[in-house]
Design a protein around this motif. Structure first.
Motif: not given
Length: 87
Positions: A29, A32-33, A36, A44, A48
């Motif tokens: 996570q 990924i964040k 993005l 986004r 995601e």
């Protein structure tokens, strides 16, 4: 076998797969964040979800891999070498 900090569960087939997937996604996570942040804000959420789907697909692929043990691998190499000598 420890593949990466926090990802040692990837090769354990006897664990609950839903828990494995949740753990894997939560470990990815932050990355990924961070990734993005470089995309348009309206894209986004969809992106995601797509990334999460790909991670789940690849996890299933990794869990189903059957890698030979060290001694099996060594025996295979030795058999290949001995097969070439006879040619």
């Amino acid at each position: 076998m420890r593949l990466h900090k926090g990802f040692s569960f990837l090769n354990k087939k006897d664990q609950n797969s839903d828990m494995d997937i949740d753990e894997l996604i939560s470990n990815f996570q932050p990355k990924i964040k961070a990734s993005l942040r470089h995309t348009a804000s309206q894209e986004r959420e969809d992106l995601e979800q797509e990334i999460t789907i790909k991670i789940i697909e690849k996890m299933e692929t990794i869990q189903n891999l059957e890698a030979p043990g060290f001694w099996d691998f060594l025996e295979k190499i030795q058999n290949q070498k001995s097969g070439r000598k006879g040619e």
